[in-house]
Design a protein around this motif. Structure first.
Motif, PDB file in Angstrom:
ATOM      1  N   ALA A  36      50.527  37.977  34.477  1.00  0.00           N
ATOM      2  CA  ALA A  36      51.784  37.367  34.917  1.00  0.00           C
ATOM      3  C   ALA A  36      51.584  36.316  36.011  1.00  0.00           C
ATOM      4  O   ALA A  36      52.489  35.523  36.277  1.00  0.00           O
ATOM      5  N   SER A  37      50.425  36.311  36.638  1.00  0.00           N
ATOM      6  CA  SER A  37      50.227  35.439  37.806  1.00  0.00           C
ATOM      7  C   SER A  37      50.309  33.952  37.435  1.00  0.00           C
ATOM      8  O   SER A  37      49.579  33.476  36.553  1.00  0.00           O
ATOM      9  N   PRO A  38      51.170  33.196  38.117  1.00  0.00           N
ATOM     10  CA  PRO A  38      51.272  31.762  37.799  1.00  0.00           C
ATOM     11  C   PRO A  38      49.940  31.002  37.932  1.00  0.00           C
ATOM     12  O   PRO A  38      49.548  30.312  36.986  1.00  0.00           O
ATOM     13  N   PRO A  39      49.196  31.125  39.050  1.00  0.00           N
ATOM     14  CA  PRO A  39      47.964  30.321  39.116  1.00  0.00           C
ATOM     15  C   PRO A  39      46.909  30.735  38.091  1.00  0.00           C
ATOM     16  O   PRO A  39      46.068  29.923  37.702  1.00  0.00           O
ATOM     17  N   VAL A  40      46.974  31.989  37.632  1.00  0.00           N
ATOM     18  CA  VAL A  40      46.067  32.414  36.548  1.00  0.00           C
ATOM     19  C   VAL A  40      46.424  31.653  35.271  1.00  0.00           C
ATOM     20  O   VAL A  40      45.553  31.139  34.559  1.00  0.00           O
TER      21      VAL A  40
ATOM     22  N   GLU B 164      44.784  46.434  43.085  1.00  0.00           N
ATOM     23  CA  GLU B 164      43.345  46.360  42.791  1.00  0.00           C
ATOM     24  C   GLU B 164      42.664  45.171  43.469  1.00  0.00           C
ATOM     25  O   GLU B 164      41.439  45.150  43.600  1.00  0.00           O
ATOM     26  N   GLN B 165      43.486  44.201  43.903  1.00  0.00           N
ATOM     27  CA  GLN B 165      42.897  43.038  44.586  1.00  0.00           C
ATOM     28  C   GLN B 165      42.271  43.420  45.933  1.00  0.00           C
ATOM     29  O   GLN B 165      41.551  42.636  46.526  1.00  0.00           O
ATOM     30  N   TYR B 166      42.607  44.650  46.402  1.00  0.00           N
ATOM     31  CA  TYR B 166      42.039  45.115  47.672  1.00  0.00           C
ATOM     32  C   TYR B 166      40.801  45.998  47.473  1.00  0.00           C
ATOM     33  O   TYR B 166      40.256  46.512  48.439  1.00  0.00           O
TER      34      TYR B 166
ATOM     35  N   THR C 199      40.124  36.683  49.941  1.00  0.00           N
ATOM     36  CA  THR C 199      41.554  36.449  50.218  1.00  0.00           C
ATOM     37  C   THR C 199      42.455  37.319  49.330  1.00  0.00           C
ATOM     38  O   THR C 199      43.667  37.108  49.276  1.00  0.00           O
ATOM     39  N   HIS C 200      41.871  38.268  48.619  1.00  0.00           N
ATOM     40  CA  HIS C 200      42.573  39.230  47.753  1.00  0.00           C
ATOM     41  C   HIS C 200      43.628  38.590  46.835  1.00  0.00           C
ATOM     42  O   HIS C 200      44.749  39.081  46.712  1.00  0.00           O
ATOM     43  N   THR C 201      43.224  37.485  46.191  1.00  0.00           N
ATOM     44  CA  THR C 201      44.152  36.858  45.245  1.00  0.00           C
ATOM     45  C   THR C 201      43.452  36.593  43.911  1.00  0.00           C
ATOM     46  O   THR C 201      42.227  36.564  43.839  1.00  0.00           O
ATOM     47  N   VAL C 202      44.259  36.417  42.880  1.00  0.00           N
ATOM     48  CA  VAL C 202      43.778  35.890  41.600  1.00  0.00           C
ATOM     49  C   VAL C 202      44.432  34.524  41.428  1.00  0.00           C
ATOM     50  O   VAL C 202      45.513  34.303  41.980  1.00  0.00           O
ATOM     51  N   PRO C 203      43.829  33.617  40.716  1.00  0.00           N
ATOM     52  CA  PRO C 203      42.615  33.709  39.917  1.00  0.00           C
ATOM     53  C   PRO C 203      41.345  33.530  40.753  1.00  0.00           C
ATOM     54  O   PRO C 203      41.379  32.873  41.792  1.00  0.00           O
ATOM     55  N   THR C 204      40.256  34.114  40.217  1.00  0.00           N
ATOM     56  CA  THR C 204      38.907  33.800  40.717  1.00  0.00           C
ATOM     57  C   THR C 204      38.037  33.508  39.502  1.00  0.00           C
ATOM     58  O   THR C 204      38.057  34.271  38.529  1.00  0.00           O
TER      59      THR C 204
ATOM     60  N   TRP D 287      37.718  30.197  43.924  1.00  0.00           N
ATOM     61  CA  TRP D 287      39.090  30.707  43.854  1.00  0.00           C
ATOM     62  C   TRP D 287      40.059  29.640  44.328  1.00  0.00           C
ATOM     63  O   TRP D 287      39.659  28.648  44.897  1.00  0.00           O
ATOM     64  N   ASP D 288      41.303  29.855  44.026  1.00  0.00           N
ATOM     65  CA  ASP D 288      42.435  28.924  44.146  1.00  0.00           C
ATOM     66  C   ASP D 288      42.480  28.082  42.864  1.00  0.00           C
ATOM     67  O   ASP D 288      41.523  27.372  42.534  1.00  0.00           O
ATOM     68  N   SER D 289      43.629  28.181  42.170  1.00  0.00           N
ATOM     69  CA  SER D 289      43.748  27.526  40.866  1.00  0.00           C
ATOM     70  C   SER D 289      43.486  26.021  40.944  1.00  0.00           C
ATOM     71  O   SER D 289      42.913  25.432  40.018  1.00  0.00           O
ATOM     72  N   HIS D 290      43.884  25.402  42.062  1.00  0.00           N
ATOM     73  CA  HIS D 290      43.708  23.943  42.167  1.00  0.00           C
ATOM     74  C   HIS D 290      42.225  23.600  42.263  1.00  0.00           C
ATOM     75  O   HIS D 290      41.734  22.686  41.596  1.00  0.00           O
ATOM     76  N   ALA D 291      41.515  24.369  43.101  1.00  0.00           N
ATOM     77  CA  ALA D 291      40.067  24.149  43.243  1.00  0.00           C
ATOM     78  C   ALA D 291      39.356  24.454  41.923  1.00  0.00           C
ATOM     79  O   ALA D 291      38.422  23.746  41.535  1.00  0.00           O
TER      80      ALA D 291
ATOM     81  N   MET E  83      56.475  30.027  47.707  1.00  0.00           N
ATOM     82  CA  MET E  83      57.043  30.943  46.724  1.00  0.00           C
ATOM     83  C   MET E  83      56.367  32.306  46.784  1.00  0.00           C
ATOM     84  O   MET E  83      57.020  33.332  46.816  1.00  0.00           O
ATOM     85  N   ILE E  84      55.022  32.275  46.822  1.00  0.00           N
ATOM     86  CA  ILE E  84      54.280  33.534  46.897  1.00  0.00           C
ATOM     87  C   ILE E  84      54.658  34.234  48.198  1.00  0.00           C
ATOM     88  O   ILE E  84      54.907  35.440  48.218  1.00  0.00           O
ATOM     89  N   GLY E  85      54.724  33.459  49.254  1.00  0.00           N
ATOM     90  CA  GLY E  85      55.066  34.023  50.565  1.00  0.00           C
ATOM     91  C   GLY E  85      56.390  34.758  50.515  1.00  0.00           C
ATOM     92  O   GLY E  85      56.526  35.847  51.071  1.00  0.00           O
TER      93      GLY E  85
ATOM     94  N   MET F 167      57.879  35.993  47.814  1.00  0.00           N
ATOM     95  CA  MET F 167      57.905  37.103  46.847  1.00  0.00           C
ATOM     96  C   MET F 167      57.026  38.281  47.292  1.00  0.00           C
ATOM     97  O   MET F 167      57.227  39.391  46.841  1.00  0.00           O
ATOM     98  N   ARG F 168      56.066  38.027  48.188  1.00  0.00           N
ATOM     99  CA  ARG F 168      55.148  39.105  48.595  1.00  0.00           C
ATOM    100  C   ARG F 168      55.872  40.334  49.125  1.00  0.00           C
ATOM    101  O   ARG F 168      55.615  41.439  48.668  1.00  0.00           O
ATOM    102  N   PRO F 169      56.831  40.163  50.102  1.00  0.00           N
ATOM    103  CA  PRO F 169      57.508  41.366  50.610  1.00  0.00           C
ATOM    104  C   PRO F 169      58.339  42.063  49.527  1.00  0.00           C
ATOM    105  O   PRO F 169      58.639  43.244  49.631  1.00  0.00           O
TER     106      PRO F 169
HETATM  107  N1  LIG Z   1      46.967  29.112  46.037  1.00  0.00           N
HETATM  108  C1  LIG Z   1      46.430  30.184  45.221  1.00  0.00           C
HETATM  109  C2  LIG Z   1      47.447  31.315  45.138  1.00  0.00           C
HETATM  110  C3  LIG Z   1      46.817  32.595  44.663  1.00  0.00           C
HETATM  111  C4  LIG Z   1      47.788  33.764  44.793  1.00  0.00           C
HETATM  112  O1  LIG Z   1      48.494  33.877  45.812  1.00  0.00           O
HETATM  113  N2  LIG Z   1      47.823  34.630  43.764  1.00  0.00           N
HETATM  114  C5  LIG Z   1      48.703  35.787  43.803  1.00  0.00           C
HETATM  115  C6  LIG Z   1      49.204  36.095  42.415  1.00  0.00           C
HETATM  116  S1  LIG Z   1      50.277  34.874  41.789  1.00  0.00           S
HETATM  117  C7  LIG Z   1      47.917  37.007  44.247  1.00  0.00           C
HETATM  118  O2  LIG Z   1      46.815  37.210  43.802  1.00  0.00           O
HETATM  119  N3  LIG Z   1      48.530  37.847  45.114  1.00  0.00           N
HETATM  120  C8  LIG Z   1      47.953  39.076  45.532  1.00  0.00           C
HETATM  121  C9  LIG Z   1      47.930  39.218  47.005  1.00  0.00           C
HETATM  122  O3  LIG Z   1      48.320  38.258  47.718  1.00  0.00           O
HETATM  123  O4  LIG Z   1      47.531  40.271  47.472  1.00  0.00           O
HETATM  124  C10 LIG Z   1      46.086  29.634  43.827  1.00  0.00           C
HETATM  125  O5  LIG Z   1      46.582  28.566  43.459  1.00  0.00           O
HETATM  126  O6  LIG Z   1      45.251  30.242  43.138  1.00  0.00           O
END
Ligand SMILES: N[C@@H](CCC(=O)N[C@@H](CS)C(=O)NCC(=O)O)C(=O)O
Length: 219
Positions: free
Chosen positions: A14-18, A43-45, A55-60, A69-73, A113-115, A117-119
């Motif tokens: 479901a992750s947008p940057p994935v 599981e990201q932790y 940074t505990h995010t996807v995509p990697t 990591w970071d979809s733009h990079a 947006m992520i910021g 939606m996180r809480p």
């Molecule tokens: N700027 C990053 C954003 C990555 C990001 O925040 N991914 C979210 C999912 S959409 C995530 O993994 N969140 C889990 C967390 O923050 O713990 C990108 O473009 O890849």
């Protein structure tokens, strides 16, 4: 004998940057070995994953030991390394500057947006504030202006900036619905983007994203 894919992508469907990375990989005809990271189960932790992405995010993405990591990079890396032609991310300095500014803009709306939606996903917040909703609408207004006189966000050719922004916008639409009667340029551009074969990874992921957002915002 079929060679094992060497590009590994840690993902949550479901992750947008994935979805962004999957769309570009599809357009470049790259095979990805997908490794799920269930964000809903945190599981990201997991310590093993934090070694891959602190940074505990996807995509990697992992390419032969290189971790990006970071979809733009990741998009920039994939274009520079694997694209057979540079039309989606031209080497020309001026064209590249046009695209880069949009990628950085996308990264910042994304973070917003992520910021917000996180809480909601990871805490006990059930509703967005009026200010948070207004900031998304402000982004819709910006994109509508960006599209003024152009078929695509960086001019008349489709680029990686379109992939980033269309995924962000269609995902944001699940949170604060876009008024397509008002934002007619956005509506037309999304339709064009949907017509590309590489758009397909955004379909299933976006549906799941919409379901998750609905569940969390309506509980
Ligand atoms: N700027 C990053 C954003 C990555 C990001 O925040 N991914 C979210 C999912 S959409 C995530 O993994 N969140 C889990 C967390 O923050 O713990 C990108 O473009 O890849």
């Amino acid at each position: 004998m079929k060679m094992a894919p060497k590009l590994v992508l840690y993902e949550f469907v479901a992750s947008p940057p994935v979805r962004v990375v999957k769309m570009l990989a599809k357009s470049l005809n790259l095979e990805l070995e997908l490794k799920p990271v269930n964000l809903m189960n945190k599981e990201q932790y997991n310590p093993e994953y934090l070694k891959v992405n602190p940074t505990h995010t996807v995509p990697t993405l992992i390419d032969n030991g290189l971790i990006v990591w970071d979809s733009h990079a990741i998009m920039i890396y994939l274009m520079d390394k694997y694209a057979k032609n540079d039309s989606m991310y031209p080497k020309d300095l001026v064209k590249r500057a046009m695209i880069n500014k949009l990628l950085f803009y996308d990264a910042s709306i994304f973070d917003k947006m992520i910021g917000m939606m996180r809480p909601i996903f990871f805490g006990d917040v059930k509703e967005l504030t009026d200010w948070q909703k207004a900031s998304l609408v402000d982004s819709y207004e910006s994109i509508e202006r960006i599209l003024d006189g152009n078929n695509f966000v960086a001019g008349n050719d489709v680029t990686i900036a379109d992939i980033s922004l269309v995924v962000t916008l269609t995902s944001a639409n699940c949170i604060v619905p876009i008024d397509f009667k008002k934002f007619t340029k956005i509506a037309a551009w999304i339709k064009i983007m949907e017509s590309f074969p590489f758009y397909e990874p955004n379909v299933v992921g976006l549906k799941l994203h919409a379901e998750i957002v609905k569940k969390f915002l309506n509980e």
